[in-house]
Design a protein around this motif. Structure first.
Motif, PDB file in Angstrom:
ATOM      1  N   GLY A  39      33.508  26.929  23.448  1.00  0.00           N
ATOM      2  CA  GLY A  39      33.090  28.096  23.712  1.00  0.00           C
ATOM      3  C   GLY A  39      32.812  28.196  25.089  1.00  0.00           C
ATOM      4  N   ASN A  40      33.417  27.476  25.951  1.00  0.00           N
ATOM      5  CA  ASN A  40      33.333  27.552  27.158  1.00  0.00           C
ATOM      6  C   ASN A  40      34.439  28.675  27.915  1.00  0.00           C
ATOM      7  N   LYS A  41      33.908  29.361  28.813  1.00  0.00           N
ATOM      8  CA  LYS A  41      34.925  30.391  29.537  1.00  0.00           C
ATOM      9  C   LYS A  41      35.756  29.408  30.225  1.00  0.00           C
ATOM     10  N   VAL A  42      37.356  29.734  30.078  1.00  0.00           N
ATOM     11  CA  VAL A  42      38.190  28.837  30.819  1.00  0.00           C
ATOM     12  C   VAL A  42      38.874  30.018  31.845  1.00  0.00           C
ATOM     13  N   PHE A  43      39.241  31.355  31.692  1.00  0.00           N
ATOM     14  CA  PHE A  43      40.078  32.092  32.188  1.00  0.00           C
ATOM     15  C   PHE A  43      39.297  33.661  32.046  1.00  0.00           C
ATOM     16  N   LYS A  44      39.694  34.374  32.603  1.00  0.00           N
ATOM     17  CA  LYS A  44      39.351  35.764  32.463  1.00  0.00           C
ATOM     18  C   LYS A  44      40.437  36.624  33.251  1.00  0.00           C
ATOM     19  N   VAL A  45      40.816  37.931  32.594  1.00  0.00           N
ATOM     20  CA  VAL A  45      41.887  38.591  33.104  1.00  0.00           C
ATOM     21  C   VAL A  45      41.146  39.843  33.751  1.00  0.00           C
ATOM     22  N   ARG A  56      46.930  43.001  37.203  1.00  0.00           N
ATOM     23  CA  ARG A  56      46.033  42.191  36.788  1.00  0.00           C
ATOM     24  C   ARG A  56      45.766  40.748  37.281  1.00  0.00           C
ATOM     25  N   ILE A  57      44.525  40.199  37.553  1.00  0.00           N
ATOM     26  CA  ILE A  57      44.345  39.050  38.234  1.00  0.00           C
ATOM     27  C   ILE A  57      43.709  38.170  36.991  1.00  0.00           C
ATOM     28  N   LEU A  58      44.400  36.688  37.091  1.00  0.00           N
ATOM     29  CA  LEU A  58      43.868  35.753  36.116  1.00  0.00           C
ATOM     30  C   LEU A  58      42.835  35.052  36.986  1.00  0.00           C
ATOM     31  N   ASP A  60      39.315  32.043  37.385  1.00  0.00           N
ATOM     32  CA  ASP A  60      38.773  30.801  36.838  1.00  0.00           C
ATOM     33  C   ASP A  60      37.442  31.185  36.481  1.00  0.00           C
ATOM     34  N   PRO A  61      36.491  30.229  35.778  1.00  0.00           N
ATOM     35  CA  PRO A  61      35.136  30.614  35.514  1.00  0.00           C
ATOM     36  C   PRO A  61      34.445  30.967  36.630  1.00  0.00           C
ATOM     37  N   ASN A  62      34.641  30.770  37.857  1.00  0.00           N
ATOM     38  CA  ASN A  62      34.122  30.839  39.183  1.00  0.00           C
ATOM     39  C   ASN A  62      34.512  32.274  39.715  1.00  0.00           C
ATOM     40  N   ASP A  63      35.402  33.244  38.984  1.00  0.00           N
ATOM     41  CA  ASP A  63      36.162  34.273  39.346  1.00  0.00           C
ATOM     42  C   ASP A  63      36.760  33.980  40.821  1.00  0.00           C
ATOM     43  N   SER A  64      37.547  32.769  41.023  1.00  0.00           N
ATOM     44  CA  SER A  64      38.564  32.689  41.974  1.00  0.00           C
ATOM     45  C   SER A  64      39.801  32.812  41.327  1.00  0.00           C
ATOM     46  N   PRO A  65      40.734  33.885  42.209  1.00  0.00           N
ATOM     47  CA  PRO A  65      41.833  34.174  41.521  1.00  0.00           C
ATOM     48  C   PRO A  65      42.872  32.893  41.587  1.00  0.00           C
ATOM     49  N   ILE A  66      43.596  32.840  40.095  1.00  0.00           N
ATOM     50  CA  ILE A  66      44.478  31.926  39.787  1.00  0.00           C
ATOM     51  C   ILE A  66      45.886  32.552  40.255  1.00  0.00           C
ATOM     52  N   VAL A  67      46.225  33.541  39.483  1.00  0.00           N
ATOM     53  CA  VAL A  67      47.333  34.245  39.619  1.00  0.00           C
ATOM     54  C   VAL A  67      47.343  35.797  39.819  1.00  0.00           C
ATOM     55  N   THR A  68      48.020  36.705  40.472  1.00  0.00           N
ATOM     56  CA  THR A  68      48.006  38.127  40.167  1.00  0.00           C
ATOM     57  C   THR A  68      49.498  38.484  39.562  1.00  0.00           C
ATOM     58  N   MET A  69      49.226  39.165  38.390  1.00  0.00           N
ATOM     59  CA  MET A  69      50.137  39.812  37.689  1.00  0.00           C
ATOM     60  C   MET A  69      50.511  41.232  37.942  1.00  0.00           C
ATOM     61  N   SER A 170      48.785  33.270  31.139  1.00  0.00           N
ATOM     62  CA  SER A 170      49.345  34.740  31.758  1.00  0.00           C
ATOM     63  C   SER A 170      50.428  35.446  31.134  1.00  0.00           C
ATOM     64  N   LEU A 171      51.450  34.607  30.308  1.00  0.00           N
ATOM     65  CA  LEU A 171      52.390  35.019  29.567  1.00  0.00           C
ATOM     66  C   LEU A 171      52.029  35.763  28.415  1.00  0.00           C
ATOM     67  N   ILE A 172      50.751  35.261  27.777  1.00  0.00           N
ATOM     68  CA  ILE A 172      50.117  35.946  26.735  1.00  0.00           C
ATOM     69  C   ILE A 172      49.694  37.395  27.181  1.00  0.00           C
ATOM     70  N   PHE A 173      49.038  37.514  28.283  1.00  0.00           N
ATOM     71  CA  PHE A 173      48.607  38.665  28.442  1.00  0.00           C
ATOM     72  C   PHE A 173      49.636  39.624  28.969  1.00  0.00           C
ATOM     73  N   ILE A 174      50.668  39.367  29.662  1.00  0.00           N
ATOM     74  CA  ILE A 174      51.733  39.971  29.924  1.00  0.00           C
ATOM     75  C   ILE A 174      52.371  40.694  28.834  1.00  0.00           C
ATOM     76  N   PHE A 175      52.757  39.710  27.744  1.00  0.00           N
ATOM     77  CA  PHE A 175      53.392  39.974  26.418  1.00  0.00           C
ATOM     78  C   PHE A 175      52.585  41.173  25.731  1.00  0.00           C
ATOM     79  N   ASP A 176      51.229  41.117  25.604  1.00  0.00           N
ATOM     80  CA  ASP A 176      50.329  41.977  25.135  1.00  0.00           C
ATOM     81  C   ASP A 176      50.711  43.244  25.803  1.00  0.00           C
ATOM     82  N   LEU A 177      50.624  43.261  27.370  1.00  0.00           N
ATOM     83  CA  LEU A 177      50.776  44.474  28.106  1.00  0.00           C
ATOM     84  C   LEU A 177      52.147  45.149  27.901  1.00  0.00           C
ATOM     85  N   ILE A 178      53.129  44.332  27.823  1.00  0.00           N
ATOM     86  CA  ILE A 178      54.689  44.867  27.535  1.00  0.00           C
ATOM     87  C   ILE A 178      54.372  45.735  26.273  1.00  0.00           C
ATOM     88  N   ASN A 179      54.077  44.875  25.222  1.00  0.00           N
ATOM     89  CA  ASN A 179      53.978  45.549  24.158  1.00  0.00           C
ATOM     90  C   ASN A 179      53.110  46.781  23.935  1.00  0.00           C
TER      91      ASN A 179
END
Length: 184
Positions: A39-45, A56-58, A60-69, A170-179
Motif C-alpha cells: 500500500g505504499n505509494k511508489v509513483f504518481k502521474v 504527463r509527469i511521472l 516518485d513519492p517525494n514528487d520529484s520528476p522521474i520522466v516527462t511523457m 510509463s508505458l501503462i499510462f501511455i497505453f491508457d492515454l492512446i486508447n
C-alpha cells in the motif's frame, strides 16, 4: 502474480537502476497513483495545471520528476516522447501505435539508441482497451516482461524480475492515454 519466464535475462534499466528489482513485483494503479503490495505509494502521474494537456509527469513519492511523457500533437500514430526528469532535451524512448486502424491495440516502443529508423521496435505492448489488459514483450518476441489486468476499479501490473518498474508504469499510462484518444 503471473508465472515468471525463466528465460528472461537481466534487463538493462531503461530509466534507472533504482527501479529494477531482482524478483517479480505487483503494482496497483488506482487513477493516477501507483502503489506496491504493502500500500505504499511508489509513483504518481501528474498532469500540469497550466500549459498543454498533452503532457504527463511521472513522479516518485517525494514528487520529484522521474520522466516527462509528451504527446506529439501532429502524429497520426499517437506518438509519445518520454524524457528523463523534466528535461525535454534528454529523450529516453518513443512510444507509438503500430498502425492507425487496429482491432486490438498494438503499441511499439523505440529506445533512443535504436538505429533501425523504427523498422524494428525494442518493446511491444499488445492488449484490449475494453478489458483494460495488456502484455509487454521484448521487441516482437514472445518474451514477456510485464502484464497488466483489471482488478475492479484498479489495474494490477505484474513486473517480471530485472525489469525497470518506472519504464513499465510509463508505458501503462501511455497505453491508457492512446486508447482514450490522446490527452485529456
Amino acid at each position: 502474480m503471473a508465472n515468471q519466464d525463466p528465460n528472461i535475462s537481466n534487463t538493462i534499466p531503461i530509466i534507472g537502476l533504482e527501479f529494477v528489482r531482482p524478483q517479480p513485483s505487483d503494482l496497483t494503479i488506482i487513477g493516477d497513483t501507483v502503489k506496491d503490495t504493502n500500500g505504499n505509494k511508489v509513483f504518481k502521474v501528474k498532469t500540469p495545471l497550466f500549459g498543454l494537456h498533452n503532457k504527463r509527469i511521472l513522479v516518485d513519492p517525494n514528487d520529484s520528476p522521474i520522466v516527462t511523457m509528451k504527446m506529439k500533437v501532429t502524429s497520426k500514430h499517437d506518438r509519445w516522447q518520454v524524457y528523463r526528469g523534466s528535461d525535454l532535451d534528454d529523450k529516453i524512448f518513443t512510444v507509438k501505435r503500430s498502425s492507425t486502424v487496429q482491432l486490438k491495440t498494438r503499441v511499439e516502443v523505440f529506445l533512443k539508441q535504436n538505429r533501425s529508423k523504427e523498422a524494428s521496435c525494442d518493446f511491444t505492448m499488445k492488449g484490449r482497451f475494453m478489458k483494460r489488459a495488456c502484455t509487454i514483450y521484448v521487441g516482437d518476441s514472445k518474451k514477456i516482461i510485464a502484464q497488466v489486468h483489471e482488478g475492479g476499479e484498479r489495474l494490477v501490473a505484474t513486473i517480471y524480475p530485472n525489469v525497470d518498474a518506472a519504464f513499465i508504469v510509463s508505458l501503462i499510462f501511455i497505453f491508457d492515454l492512446i486508447n482514450m484518444g490522446g490527452a485529456s
